[in-house]
Design a protein around this motif. Structure first.
Motif, PDB file in Angstrom:
ATOM      1  N   PHE A  71       0.808  -1.222   0.000  1.00  0.00           N
ATOM      2  CA  PHE A  71       0.000   0.000   0.000  1.00  0.00           C
ATOM      3  C   PHE A  71       0.837   1.266   0.000  1.00  0.00           C
ATOM      4  CE2 PHE A  71      -2.407  -3.244   2.377  1.00  0.00           C
ATOM      5  CZ  PHE A  71      -3.428  -3.423   1.465  1.00  0.00           C
ATOM      6  N   GLN A  81       0.578   3.418  -3.258  1.00  0.00           N
ATOM      7  CA  GLN A  81      -0.728   3.627  -3.874  1.00  0.00           C
ATOM      8  C   GLN A  81      -1.127   5.086  -3.809  1.00  0.00           C
ATOM      9  OE1 GLN A  81      -3.674   1.021  -2.287  1.00  0.00           O
ATOM     10  NE2 GLN A  81      -2.846  -0.755  -3.330  1.00  0.00           N
ATOM     11  N   LYS A  82      -1.912   5.511  -4.793  1.00  0.00           N
ATOM     12  CA  LYS A  82      -2.418   6.878  -4.851  1.00  0.00           C
ATOM     13  C   LYS A  82      -3.936   6.830  -4.784  1.00  0.00           C
ATOM     14  CE  LYS A  82       1.453   8.926  -6.994  1.00  0.00           C
ATOM     15  NZ  LYS A  82       2.252   9.371  -5.942  1.00  0.00           N
TER      16      LYS A  82
END
Length: 110
Positions: free
Chosen positions: A38, A41-42
């Motif tokens: 994670f 992640q965006k």
């Protein structure tokens, strides 16, 4: 007979305590190595998170319209300690629970 503590001593002890807090205070940061899947992640373009301080969260919790508090840490971390009333939804399983999140009240993720 009740002894009173001199004001100077109280001020001195308070000053030492406050100085110690300022000198040894460390900011707790999330450890991305615990969640490598994670870390990079965006968020989607249409999602804008709002960060709130703990005292603001306390006000929200004690208000009439209480937010849903979701603990996204692992089950083990949740069992160790969590905010009273928080729901556990580990980040690895979070997408499966998205449809159950209400849209009619604030949601707090931690």
């Amino acid at each position: 007979m009740k002894r009173s503590i001199p004001l100077e001593r109280t001020v001195f002890v308070s000053a030492v305590f406050c100085t110690a807090i300022l000198l040894f205070h460390t900011t707790v940061q999330a450890d991305p190595s615990k969640y490598p899947q994670f870390a990079q992640q965006k968020l989607a373009d249409n999602i804008t998170p709002v960060f709130i301080a703990v005292d603001e969260l306390v006000k929200e919790i004690t208000a009439v319209e209480k937010p849903l508090i979701i603990d996204v840490r692992t089950e083990e971390e949740y069992r160790e300690v969590h905010i009273l009333g928080a729901v556990s939804s580990p980040l690895a399983e979070f997408s499966a629970h998205l449809q159950n999140i209400p849209t009619d009240r604030p949601v707090v993720l931690y």
